[in-house]
Design a protein around this motif. Structure first.
Motif, PDB file in Angstrom:
ATOM      1  N   ALA A 199       0.817  -1.218   0.000  1.00  0.00           N
ATOM      2  CA  ALA A 199       0.000   0.000   0.000  1.00  0.00           C
ATOM      3  C   ALA A 199       0.850   1.267   0.000  1.00  0.00           C
ATOM      4  CB  ALA A 199      -0.940  -0.003   1.207  1.00  0.00           C
ATOM      5  N   ALA A 200       2.047   1.203   0.566  1.00  0.00           N
ATOM      6  CA  ALA A 200       2.914   2.384   0.618  1.00  0.00           C
ATOM      7  C   ALA A 200       3.255   2.902  -0.777  1.00  0.00           C
ATOM      8  CB  ALA A 200       4.197   2.068   1.384  1.00  0.00           C
ATOM      9  N   GLU A 201       3.201   2.021  -1.777  1.00  0.00           N
ATOM     10  CA  GLU A 201       3.514   2.427  -3.150  1.00  0.00           C
ATOM     11  C   GLU A 201       2.430   3.327  -3.753  1.00  0.00           C
ATOM     12  OE1 GLU A 201       6.431   1.826  -4.788  1.00  0.00           O
ATOM     13  OE2 GLU A 201       6.971   1.210  -2.756  1.00  0.00           O
ATOM     14  N   TYR A 202       1.291   3.412  -3.085  1.00  0.00           N
ATOM     15  CA  TYR A 202       0.160   4.175  -3.611  1.00  0.00           C
ATOM     16  C   TYR A 202       0.016   5.538  -2.930  1.00  0.00           C
ATOM     17  CZ  TYR A 202      -1.222  -0.213  -5.830  1.00  0.00           C
ATOM     18  OH  TYR A 202      -1.244  -1.358  -6.597  1.00  0.00           O
ATOM     19  N   SER A 203       1.020   5.967  -2.203  1.00  0.00           N
ATOM     20  CA  SER A 203       0.946   7.291  -1.579  1.00  0.00           C
ATOM     21  C   SER A 203       0.802   8.352  -2.657  1.00  0.00           C
ATOM     22  CB  SER A 203       2.198   7.559  -0.733  1.00  0.00           C
ATOM     23  OG  SER A 203       3.309   7.845  -1.565  1.00  0.00           O
ATOM     24  N   THR A 204       0.159   9.453  -2.312  1.00  0.00           N
ATOM     25  CA  THR A 204      -0.107  10.482  -3.313  1.00  0.00           C
ATOM     26  C   THR A 204       1.184  11.089  -3.848  1.00  0.00           C
ATOM     27  OG1 THR A 204      -2.028  10.983  -1.927  1.00  0.00           O
ATOM     28  CG2 THR A 204      -1.656  12.392  -3.826  1.00  0.00           C
ATOM     29  N   LYS A 205       2.206  11.197  -3.019  1.00  0.00           N
ATOM     30  CA  LYS A 205       3.483  11.715  -3.495  1.00  0.00           C
ATOM     31  C   LYS A 205       4.021  10.858  -4.632  1.00  0.00           C
ATOM     32  CE  LYS A 205       8.220  12.778  -2.009  1.00  0.00           C
ATOM     33  NZ  LYS A 205       9.194  12.704  -0.902  1.00  0.00           N
ATOM     34  N   LYS A 206       3.920   9.530  -4.481  1.00  0.00           N
ATOM     35  CA  LYS A 206       4.421   8.628  -5.513  1.00  0.00           C
ATOM     36  C   LYS A 206       3.528   8.657  -6.754  1.00  0.00           C
ATOM     37  CE  LYS A 206       6.963   5.608  -2.405  1.00  0.00           C
ATOM     38  NZ  LYS A 206       7.183   4.241  -1.881  1.00  0.00           N
ATOM     39  N   LEU A 207       2.213   8.762  -6.557  1.00  0.00           N
ATOM     40  CA  LEU A 207       1.309   8.878  -7.705  1.00  0.00           C
ATOM     41  C   LEU A 207       1.599  10.147  -8.490  1.00  0.00           C
ATOM     42  CD1 LEU A 207      -2.114   7.858  -6.101  1.00  0.00           C
ATOM     43  CD2 LEU A 207      -0.563   6.408  -7.415  1.00  0.00           C
ATOM     44  N   CYS A 208       1.834  11.235  -7.775  1.00  0.00           N
ATOM     45  CA  CYS A 208       2.128  12.510  -8.439  1.00  0.00           C
ATOM     46  C   CYS A 208       3.468  12.443  -9.172  1.00  0.00           C
ATOM     47  CB  CYS A 208       2.131  13.651  -7.423  1.00  0.00           C
ATOM     48  SG  CYS A 208       0.486  14.042  -6.769  1.00  0.00           S
ATOM     49  N   ALA A 209       4.434  11.724  -8.594  1.00  0.00           N
ATOM     50  CA  ALA A 209       5.711  11.534  -9.285  1.00  0.00           C
ATOM     51  C   ALA A 209       5.505  10.757 -10.582  1.00  0.00           C
ATOM     52  CB  ALA A 209       6.702  10.816  -8.376  1.00  0.00           C
ATOM     53  N   ASP A 210       4.605   9.768 -10.555  1.00  0.00           N
ATOM     54  CA  ASP A 210       4.279   9.027 -11.774  1.00  0.00           C
ATOM     55  C   ASP A 210       3.668   9.938 -12.826  1.00  0.00           C
ATOM     56  OD1 ASP A 210       5.177   6.641 -10.690  1.00  0.00           O
ATOM     57  OD2 ASP A 210       3.175   5.920 -10.158  1.00  0.00           O
ATOM     58  N   LEU A 211       2.729  10.792 -12.419  1.00  0.00           N
ATOM     59  CA  LEU A 211       2.075  11.687 -13.377  1.00  0.00           C
ATOM     60  C   LEU A 211       3.075  12.679 -13.969  1.00  0.00           C
ATOM     61  CD1 LEU A 211      -1.304  12.401 -11.533  1.00  0.00           C
ATOM     62  CD2 LEU A 211      -0.902  10.853 -13.470  1.00  0.00           C
ATOM     63  N   ALA A 212       3.968  13.198 -13.134  1.00  0.00           N
ATOM     64  CA  ALA A 212       5.006  14.100 -13.639  1.00  0.00           C
ATOM     65  C   ALA A 212       5.916  13.364 -14.618  1.00  0.00           C
ATOM     66  CB  ALA A 212       5.817  14.681 -12.486  1.00  0.00           C
ATOM     67  N   ALA A 213       6.238  12.102 -14.303  1.00  0.00           N
ATOM     68  CA  ALA A 213       7.079  11.299 -15.191  1.00  0.00           C
ATOM     69  C   ALA A 213       6.367  11.001 -16.503  1.00  0.00           C
ATOM     70  CB  ALA A 213       7.480  10.002 -14.499  1.00  0.00           C
ATOM     71  N   LEU A 214       5.057  10.813 -16.446  1.00  0.00           N
ATOM     72  CA  LEU A 214       4.280  10.595 -17.668  1.00  0.00           C
ATOM     73  C   LEU A 214       4.328  11.831 -18.557  1.00  0.00           C
ATOM     74  CD1 LEU A 214       2.373   8.918 -19.409  1.00  0.00           C
ATOM     75  CD2 LEU A 214       0.475   9.688 -17.960  1.00  0.00           C
ATOM     76  N   LEU A 215       4.166  13.004 -17.958  1.00  0.00           N
ATOM     77  CA  LEU A 215       4.277  14.243 -18.734  1.00  0.00           C
ATOM     78  C   LEU A 215       5.680  14.391 -19.315  1.00  0.00           C
ATOM     79  CD1 LEU A 215       2.301  16.786 -16.482  1.00  0.00           C
ATOM     80  CD2 LEU A 215       1.527  15.675 -18.595  1.00  0.00           C
TER      81      LEU A 215
END
Length: 333
Positions: free
Chosen positions: A84-100
């Motif tokens: 569950a720790a992998e789903y923290s919002t900080k990590k999700l936001c890092a994924d979205l920034a990486a997608l951009l």
């Protein structure tokens, strides 16, 4: 781009710099110019997929925007970590920034619904310089808290969020999967269906009853089958979002995230007046932290605005964005 045929959209699956693999739909308009064409990044909630935006993607592309709609972490064709720790919002936001970053987009309009709304609201704090504008739907902005509030206390203070206690419990992953048809029909029920699953213990009671599957649903049979086929792969990832509250709090406190959004950030909040999960007092308080707040309530609509009010949502958002660009003499959408 036919909403009834998911395969008619342009699907991509790519590994990001964060190490996670994301599946997403990437629709580019005619005359695409990477320097001038605005990008809309659409972030879905629970339990949803990129497909939640099926009615908006085509019209927004035809109005001149590039539209990116990912399956978020744990969903569909995207990576599904167990922890569950992998789903923290900080990590999700890092994924979205990486997608951009992967797509070569420096700044985008972020549009989120449900958990996606919470995520894009936090993206505006973690990566404030990456946004052109922010749209949140059905879940109002709440600032980071200096005090950790367990989900049980959240449910005590706001009884209509009692279902979150069940979602946070590990057992819900297998129990919901075992009753997936009934679960989906309950979650996607129209606001006048009189099915209240929000109070503490209500959803477990509904799922355990040996009643006939389903009831009235805002999805047609083909749409419901698509969701069933995707969530039949497992519910652990999607439900992990509800198991992150302590991780999220600790990360935000350690970093010292601000309460207020960027002063010049255009902001729009949309919600349905019959959404049983929306807390009116939180909606009222949220504007205090958003300098350029604008809000629109959809009378008689429930939680699933992109389906229940698909035309109104499509037009409201794109017209608002076009109004912003014309007023600033920037690129027209």
């Amino acid at each position: 781009m036919d909403p009834q045929f998911p395969e008619s959209f342009n699907h991509r699956t790519e590994k990001l710099s964060t190490g996670r693999t994301y599946h997403f739909v990437d629709q580019v308009p005619e005359g695409y110019d990477p320097k001038r064409t605005p990008t809309l990044l659409l972030v879905h909630g629970f339990p949803d997929l990129w497909y939640g935006w099926r009615y908006q993607i085509g019209p927004w592309v035809r109005r001149g925007a590039r539209v990116i709609a990912p399956d978020m972490l744990g969903y569909g064709g995207t990576s599904k970590p167990v922890d569950a720790a992998e789903y923290s919002t900080k990590k999700l936001c890092a994924d979205l920034a990486a997608l951009l970053d992967f797509l070569g987009v420096q700044r985008a309009v972020l549009i989120g619904h449900d958990w996606g709304a919470f995520t894009v609201g936090r993206f505006a704090l973690w990566h404030p310089d990456r946004l052109l504008a922010l749209v949140m739907m059905s879940v109002p902005y709440t600032p980071p808290s200096r005090q950790y509030i367990p989900v049980e206390e959240v449910a005590r203070r706001a009884p209509n969020l009692g279902y979150q206690v069940y979602f946070a419990a590990p057992r819900s992953s297998s129990e919901i999967l075992a009753h997936l048809n009934k679960f989906l029909s309950v979650i996607f029920s129209p606001p006048d269906a009189k099915v209240d699953f929000t109070l503490l213990g209500s959803l477990e009671n509904i799922l355990s009853k040996q009643s006939a599957q389903g009831g009235p649903c805002i999805l047609n049979e083909k749409e419901l089958q698509y969701y069933y086929s995707e969530f039949g792969k497992g519910m652990h990832g999607p439900l992990n979002y509800y198991r992150t509250s302590k991780f999220r709090h600790d990360e935000e406190l350690a970093f010292g995230l601000p309460a207020d959004l960027r002063p010049d950030l255009p902001f729009l909040f949309l919600w349905g007046t019959r959404d049983s999960t929306v807390v009116p007092s939180v909606v009222a308080k949220s504007s205090k932290f958003i300098p350029r707040y604008q809000g629109v309530a959809f009378e008689g609509r429930g939680h699933w605005l992109m389906v229940e009010a698909k035309d109104e949502i499509t037009e409201n958002i794109i017209n608002w964005l076009e109004g912003l660009t014309s007023s600033t003499r920037a690129t027209k959408l």
